[in-house]
Design a protein around this motif. Sequence first.
Motif, PDB file in Angstrom:
ATOM      1  N   ILE A  21      40.235 -16.018 -48.614  1.00 21.68           N
ATOM      2  CA  ILE A  21      41.366 -15.753 -49.491  1.00 21.68           C
ATOM      3  C   ILE A  21      42.549 -15.254 -48.659  1.00 21.68           C
ATOM      4  O   ILE A  21      42.387 -14.434 -47.752  1.00 21.68           O
ATOM      5  CB  ILE A  21      41.000 -14.699 -50.556  1.00 21.68           C
ATOM      6  CG1 ILE A  21      39.970 -15.272 -51.536  1.00 21.68           C
ATOM      7  CG2 ILE A  21      42.229 -14.240 -51.320  1.00 21.68           C
ATOM      8  CD1 ILE A  21      40.513 -16.376 -52.406  1.00 21.68           C
ATOM      9  N   SER A  22      43.734 -15.735 -48.978  1.00 26.22           N
ATOM     10  CA  SER A  22      44.934 -15.339 -48.252  1.00 26.22           C
ATOM     11  C   SER A  22      45.826 -14.488 -49.148  1.00 26.22           C
ATOM     12  O   SER A  22      46.163 -14.890 -50.266  1.00 26.22           O
ATOM     13  CB  SER A  22      45.707 -16.576 -47.784  1.00 26.22           C
ATOM     14  OG  SER A  22      46.999 -16.232 -47.339  1.00 26.22           O
ATOM     15  N   SER A  23      46.216 -13.321 -48.646  1.00 24.99           N
ATOM     16  CA  SER A  23      47.139 -12.482 -49.410  1.00 24.99           C
ATOM     17  C   SER A  23      48.528 -13.116 -49.446  1.00 24.99           C
ATOM     18  O   SER A  23      49.266 -12.984 -50.421  1.00 24.99           O
ATOM     19  CB  SER A  23      47.221 -11.088 -48.783  1.00 24.99           C
ATOM     20  OG  SER A  23      47.633 -11.174 -47.419  1.00 24.99           O
ATOM     21  N   GLU A  24      48.876 -13.842 -48.371  1.00 28.62           N
ATOM     22  CA  GLU A  24      50.182 -14.503 -48.325  1.00 28.62           C
ATOM     23  C   GLU A  24      50.276 -15.615 -49.369  1.00 28.62           C
ATOM     24  O   GLU A  24      51.348 -15.906 -49.895  1.00 28.62           O
ATOM     25  CB  GLU A  24      50.430 -15.081 -46.932  1.00 28.62           C
ATOM     26  CG  GLU A  24      50.591 -14.026 -45.848  1.00 28.62           C
ATOM     27  CD  GLU A  24      50.846 -14.650 -44.494  1.00 28.62           C
ATOM     28  OE1 GLU A  24      50.928 -15.897 -44.426  1.00 28.62           O
ATOM     29  OE2 GLU A  24      50.961 -13.904 -43.509  1.00 28.62           O
ATOM     30  N   LYS A  25      49.119 -16.248 -49.667  1.00 32.78           N
ATOM     31  CA  LYS A  25      49.091 -17.327 -50.649  1.00 32.78           C
ATOM     32  C   LYS A  25      48.758 -16.803 -52.050  1.00 32.78           C
ATOM     33  O   LYS A  25      48.409 -17.571 -52.946  1.00 32.78           O
ATOM     34  CB  LYS A  25      48.058 -18.390 -50.250  1.00 32.78           C
ATOM     35  CG  LYS A  25      48.345 -19.071 -48.924  1.00 32.78           C
ATOM     36  CD  LYS A  25      49.621 -19.868 -48.963  1.00 32.78           C
ATOM     37  CE  LYS A  25      49.867 -20.569 -47.634  1.00 32.78           C
ATOM     38  NZ  LYS A  25      51.155 -21.299 -47.619  1.00 32.78           N
ATOM     39  N   LYS A  26      48.834 -15.490 -52.224  1.00 34.62           N
ATOM     40  CA  LYS A  26      48.637 -14.861 -53.529  1.00 34.62           C
ATOM     41  C   LYS A  26      47.280 -15.204 -54.131  1.00 34.62           C
ATOM     42  O   LYS A  26      47.175 -15.727 -55.239  1.00 34.62           O
ATOM     43  CB  LYS A  26      49.768 -15.263 -54.492  1.00 34.62           C
ATOM     44  CG  LYS A  26      51.142 -14.811 -54.015  1.00 34.62           C
ATOM     45  CD  LYS A  26      52.240 -15.221 -54.978  1.00 34.62           C
ATOM     46  CE  LYS A  26      53.586 -14.748 -54.467  1.00 34.62           C
ATOM     47  NZ  LYS A  26      54.702 -15.168 -55.368  1.00 34.62           N
ATOM     48  N   GLY A  27      46.237 -14.908 -53.361  1.00 31.48           N
ATOM     49  CA  GLY A  27      44.887 -15.068 -53.871  1.00 31.48           C
ATOM     50  C   GLY A  27      44.321 -16.464 -53.748  1.00 31.48           C
ATOM     51  O   GLY A  27      43.230 -16.742 -54.250  1.00 31.48           O
ATOM     52  N   LYS A  28      45.019 -17.362 -53.038  1.00 31.74           N
ATOM     53  CA  LYS A  28      44.533 -18.730 -52.862  1.00 31.74           C
ATOM     54  C   LYS A  28      43.907 -18.874 -51.477  1.00 31.74           C
ATOM     55  O   LYS A  28      44.205 -18.097 -50.563  1.00 31.74           O
ATOM     56  CB  LYS A  28      45.663 -19.729 -53.068  1.00 31.74           C
ATOM     57  CG  LYS A  28      46.176 -19.741 -54.504  1.00 31.74           C
ATOM     58  CD  LYS A  28      47.176 -20.848 -54.761  1.00 31.74           C
ATOM     59  CE  LYS A  28      47.600 -20.861 -56.220  1.00 31.74           C
ATOM     60  NZ  LYS A  28      48.518 -21.968 -56.535  1.00 31.74           N
ATOM     61  N   PRO A  29      43.037 -19.853 -51.296  1.00 29.08           N
ATOM     62  CA  PRO A  29      42.316 -19.966 -50.022  1.00 29.08           C
ATOM     63  C   PRO A  29      43.158 -20.561 -48.900  1.00 29.08           C
ATOM     64  O   PRO A  29      44.142 -21.259 -49.146  1.00 29.08           O
ATOM     65  CB  PRO A  29      41.158 -20.908 -50.367  1.00 29.08           C
ATOM     66  CG  PRO A  29      41.696 -21.752 -51.478  1.00 29.08           C
ATOM     67  CD  PRO A  29      42.581 -20.847 -52.287  1.00 29.08           C
ATOM     68  N   ILE A  30      42.756 -20.257 -47.671  1.00 32.24           N
ATOM     69  CA  ILE A  30      43.299 -20.944 -46.493  1.00 32.24           C
ATOM     70  C   ILE A  30      42.114 -21.406 -45.647  1.00 32.24           C
ATOM     71  O   ILE A  30      41.027 -20.829 -45.698  1.00 32.24           O
ATOM     72  CB  ILE A  30      44.227 -20.037 -45.648  1.00 32.24           C
ATOM     73  CG1 ILE A  30      43.470 -18.778 -45.177  1.00 32.24           C
ATOM     74  CG2 ILE A  30      45.469 -19.667 -46.413  1.00 32.24           C
ATOM     75  CD1 ILE A  30      44.241 -17.956 -44.162  1.00 32.24           C
ATOM     76  N   ILE A  31      42.331 -22.478 -44.891  1.00 34.89           N
ATOM     77  CA  ILE A  31      41.290 -23.031 -44.029  1.00 34.89           C
ATOM     78  C   ILE A  31      41.731 -22.878 -42.576  1.00 34.89           C
ATOM     79  O   ILE A  31      42.847 -23.274 -42.211  1.00 34.89           O
ATOM     80  CB  ILE A  31      41.045 -24.522 -44.342  1.00 34.89           C
ATOM     81  CG1 ILE A  31      40.613 -24.699 -45.784  1.00 34.89           C
ATOM     82  CG2 ILE A  31      39.998 -25.105 -43.396  1.00 34.89           C
ATOM     83  CD1 ILE A  31      40.472 -26.149 -46.215  1.00 34.89           C
ATOM     84  N   TYR A  32      40.866 -22.289 -41.753  1.00 35.18           N
ATOM     85  CA  TYR A  32      41.149 -22.168 -40.321  1.00 35.18           C
ATOM     86  C   TYR A  32      40.624 -23.428 -39.633  1.00 35.18           C
ATOM     87  O   TYR A  32      39.412 -23.616 -39.487  1.00 35.18           O
ATOM     88  CB  TYR A  32      40.495 -20.911 -39.749  1.00 35.18           C
ATOM     89  CG  TYR A  32      41.041 -19.634 -40.350  1.00 35.18           C
ATOM     90  CD1 TYR A  32      42.289 -19.152 -39.969  1.00 35.18           C
ATOM     91  CD2 TYR A  32      40.326 -18.941 -41.309  1.00 35.18           C
ATOM     92  CE1 TYR A  32      42.801 -17.993 -40.531  1.00 35.18           C
ATOM     93  CE2 TYR A  32      40.825 -17.769 -41.871  1.00 35.18           C
ATOM     94  CZ  TYR A  32      42.071 -17.309 -41.484  1.00 35.18           C
ATOM     95  OH  TYR A  32      42.587 -16.160 -42.044  1.00 35.18           O
ATOM     96  N   GLU A  33      41.542 -24.267 -39.201  1.00 33.45           N
ATOM     97  CA  GLU A  33      41.173 -25.587 -38.687  1.00 33.45           C
ATOM     98  C   GLU A  33      40.337 -25.508 -37.408  1.00 33.45           C
ATOM     99  O   GLU A  33      39.505 -26.389 -37.157  1.00 33.45           O
ATOM    100  CB  GLU A  33      42.443 -26.419 -38.456  1.00 33.45           C
ATOM    101  CG  GLU A  33      43.134 -26.774 -39.759  1.00 33.45           C
ATOM    102  CD  GLU A  33      44.553 -27.311 -39.561  1.00 33.45           C
ATOM    103  OE1 GLU A  33      45.033 -28.003 -40.451  1.00 33.45           O
ATOM    104  OE2 GLU A  33      45.155 -27.008 -38.506  1.00 33.45           O
ATOM    105  N   ASP A  34      40.536 -24.454 -36.606  1.00 32.19           N
ATOM    106  CA  ASP A  34      39.782 -24.346 -35.350  1.00 32.19           C
ATOM    107  C   ASP A  34      38.319 -23.969 -35.590  1.00 32.19           C
ATOM    108  O   ASP A  34      37.472 -24.159 -34.716  1.00 32.19           O
ATOM    109  CB  ASP A  34      40.438 -23.329 -34.414  1.00 32.19           C
ATOM    110  CG  ASP A  34      40.567 -21.950 -35.052  1.00 32.19           C
ATOM    111  OD1 ASP A  34      40.654 -21.877 -36.298  1.00 32.19           O
ATOM    112  OD2 ASP A  34      40.593 -20.950 -34.308  1.00 32.19           O
TER     113      ASP A  34
END
Length: 608
Positions: free
Chosen positions: A41-54
């Motif tokens: 979960i990303s706080s910058e995306k307001k509770g939406k997920p982020i994927i770490y590509e590496d």
Amino acid sequence: MYKMVRVAVIDYELCHPDKCGIPCIRFCPINKTKPYKAIEISSEKKGKPIIYEDKCIACGICIKKCPFKAIRIVNLPEEIEENLIHRYAQNGFKLYGLPVPIKGKIVGVLGPNGAGKTTAMKILSGGIIPNLGDYTSAPSIDRVLDKFRGTIFYDYFKKLYAKELKVVHKIQYIELIPSYIRKGTVREILDKVDERKMKKDVIEFLNMELMLDKDVSILSGGELQKLAIAVALLRDGNIYIFDEPSSYLDLKERLNMAITLRELLPMDSYIFVVDHDLMLLDYLADQIVITYGVPGVYGIFSKVYSTNSGIDYYLNGYLPSENMKIRDEAVSFKFHETREEFTYIEKTGEVLCSWSDLVKKLDNFVLTVEHGEVHRGEVIGIVGPNAIGKTTFIRILVGELTPDEGFTTSTALKLSYKPQYLKRKIDSCITVEECLKDINREALNEDHWLYQEVIKRLGVDRLFKKEIENLSGGELQKFYVAQTLIRDADIYLLDEPSSHIDVEDQLSVARAIKKIARLRKAAIFVVDHNFLLIDYAVDRLMTFIGIPTKKGYGKSPTTVGKAFNELLKELGLTVRRDKESGRPRINKPGSYLDRYQRELGMFFYYEK
């Protein structure tokens, strides 16, 4: 073995974590076995997920688990990262390469929607300073110049950023013009922008005499397009960008526009033309640059090709200079003239509806249409100049207008109609999914044939959670085509379904039209200026001729080759089939082939 890099993109318009419970995170195997999570979960995306590509291993689980189809992950060769030009954000679209600016040449840009053409044009016009993939810090002009040092782009960007190059941009969505220019006649607008003192020539080349005293608020789509092109030509610039200049223009107007650009643009400037009309680009462009990739995920710009070769490579789906396959199958054109003597319709179809000789008067315009009939399972194309009565005929068929003379049996049948001009607000629903459910809930079942042949084929399933008013022009067109075709009807009528959609989607629309006609044993009428869609979709063709805004004459449905020949003779154009691909190509007026075909009386020419 090639080393790969991941490109993970999340469409945050489609992502709704409050409704799904974040299965993408819950089922990610890396999150369970490693101390560093691949998804969180990303706080910058307001509770939406982020994927770490590496950290992502591209297992595909999150893609399958996401109920909103918001996640896409692809692998690309590591070498391609050297050409990374811009990325909007983490898990955002990535752009590789740019169209090459060539002074004194018209560079045509061809490729699918969502693959970066608009982003590239914004970069080349200075509207976006590319971040070279570093979306965490502000973009730097110095970094851009260092990146391109020693290439043709260096001098271009150096002059652009130093304000030594003036950019003139003809926008894509000309429907927005009346909202920016609320009042004033065409003549008044042209007077204000005539920096090159060429107003008289532009008016003559584009045949704008009859629209000069019209207020901008009442202009048709074709007239708005000509106004936008005229304004761009009258501006004094060094870089000219024409984004989809063919929309709403008929075949004759497209040729006039191409001739106008060739004759009146300053040829010591940089010129880019972005369009989906292969015939137009073939006639107009000196060079072709092809964009390919996964729409919405990443886009790559090819090397420069000669126009004829570039279009053929694009249709074949293989780029030799890049050794890259960009499509699973080649696009081949049908030769209607060499079909069997008895068509599918003549073998199996029964007459569904008919009409007598028709006459309709609208103000100073008179439309006359010859009698005709349409069979079950048949697709009828309708072609001709703008303001000649094609849409009026459609409105008579759907019962919006009553003919002054004659009758039609179509009004007693169930009809489904897609108009030319599309609304972005629908009172009964907000999202694409809601609107489609209101029309045919069963068609949204993944096991239903309508879902596979229309919803999935047109890519509308990826738009379900988007609001209608936020759709792009191409997305809005596909939504309206889909909602028209999933209705239960006897006759379907589609007015200009190819507007704003790319070549791949034009073919998808053509195939969906054909499938609906055959499987429902319905009749479909298609009004369009695009040869590709007409060439793929229709069984027979109606031509409309006459004097625009004065009188129109619609002929009975006939074979495609005969109808095209009659239309082109009326328009004074000759078109040949390419020997290799079969694609239609406009002959340059006065050329050997143009004179030869006129002598034969074969304005639409093919070689058996």
